[in-house]
Design an enzyme around this catalytic site. Sequence first.
Site, PDB file in Angstrom:
ATOM      1  N   HIS A  28      -0.148   0.894   3.318  1.00  0.00           N
ATOM      2  CA  HIS A  28      -1.601   1.416   3.597  1.00  0.00           C
ATOM      3  C   HIS A  28      -1.810   2.489   2.789  1.00  0.00           C
ATOM      4  CE1 HIS A  28       1.239   1.623   6.819  1.00  0.00           C
ATOM      5  NE2 HIS A  28       0.444   1.326   7.839  1.00  0.00           N
ATOM      6  N   GLY A  33      -4.771  -4.401   5.535  1.00  0.00           N
ATOM      7  CA  GLY A  33      -4.402  -5.497   4.484  1.00  0.00           C
ATOM      8  C   GLY A  33      -3.811  -6.721   4.782  1.00  0.00           C
ATOM      9  N   GLU A  34      -3.488  -7.988   4.306  1.00  0.00           N
ATOM     10  CA  GLU A  34      -3.668  -9.307   4.243  1.00  0.00           C
ATOM     11  C   GLU A  34      -2.129  -9.540   4.311  1.00  0.00           C
ATOM     12  OE1 GLU A  34      -4.658 -11.245   0.817  1.00  0.00           O
ATOM     13  OE2 GLU A  34      -6.727 -11.112   1.451  1.00  0.00           O
TER      14      GLU A  34
END
Length: 285
Positions: free
Chosen positions: A42, A152-153
């Site tokens: 994060h 996020g991926e």
Amino acid sequence: MSQPSPPIVRTVAALRAQVAGWRGAGERVGLVPTMGALHEGHLSLVRLAKARAQRVVVSLFVNPTQFGPNEDFAAYPRDEAHDAALLATVGCDLIYAPTAAEMYPQGFATTVTVAGVSEPLDGAARPGHFAGVATVVAKLLLQCGADVAVFGEKDYQQLQVIRRLVRDLDIPVEIVGGPIARATDGLALSSRNAYLTPAERPVAAELHRTLAAAVEQLHAGRAVSEVEAEAVARLAAAGFARIDYVEVRGAEDLARLGPGPVRPAARVLGAAVLGRTRLIDNLAV
Ligand code: PAF
């Protein structure tokens, strides 16, 4: 000296007032939506947002509508004070932590569904999950009015669902995907890794190793269907109790590939349960 925690607002009105103030001063605003229980993954998204906007808002909201009835909504880790202390270290300017009543007031009756890209993979394994995600993300984007939002991926399918949502609803925001943060053994960082027992923790990295091996096999020209089947067998042998999927799909539309050699711009995605922890991961092919 430790940095002071960012201010916290809990209402849409307070969020909008702060964002309007920054906008009035000519500043760009970034948003990083999260469910809290923050980790380095994060924080890397906040740094990415900070590189693209003068001001960054991080939302902390464990969204009940994206959890199924037998999922971990109640157990999901929550520690706002710890999250705030971490956010202070990466220059977050504001925390938006709405209550469930602020997000879903009495009479709330709207659901956003994204057809196509949200249907396979996690969409099939977790019915209703992406409708919950799309609804809350649409709300967060409209509530904040950020110029850029970073996701996020690790939640790769979620990122594609959000890109489709923003295009289809003409929400004026740039969506940026942040690379997956990993532990040294390759395990993708996730708030849910906290559920892993000490014995399960080293086994969990097998998901990443399996996907990496699949990518190598695809590069060597092996057929997609064979590679997928071998990956599922490898995870079962490693002790995963349930393998929801290991599939090679088109990187943007997540469409199924044919059984033969892989086509360009593909992604291999996997989801499997170890003990009581459901893990997901993905890699570019
Ligand atoms: O990825 C998450 O943490 C959540 O799905 C999100 C995007 C914050 C929506 O609740």
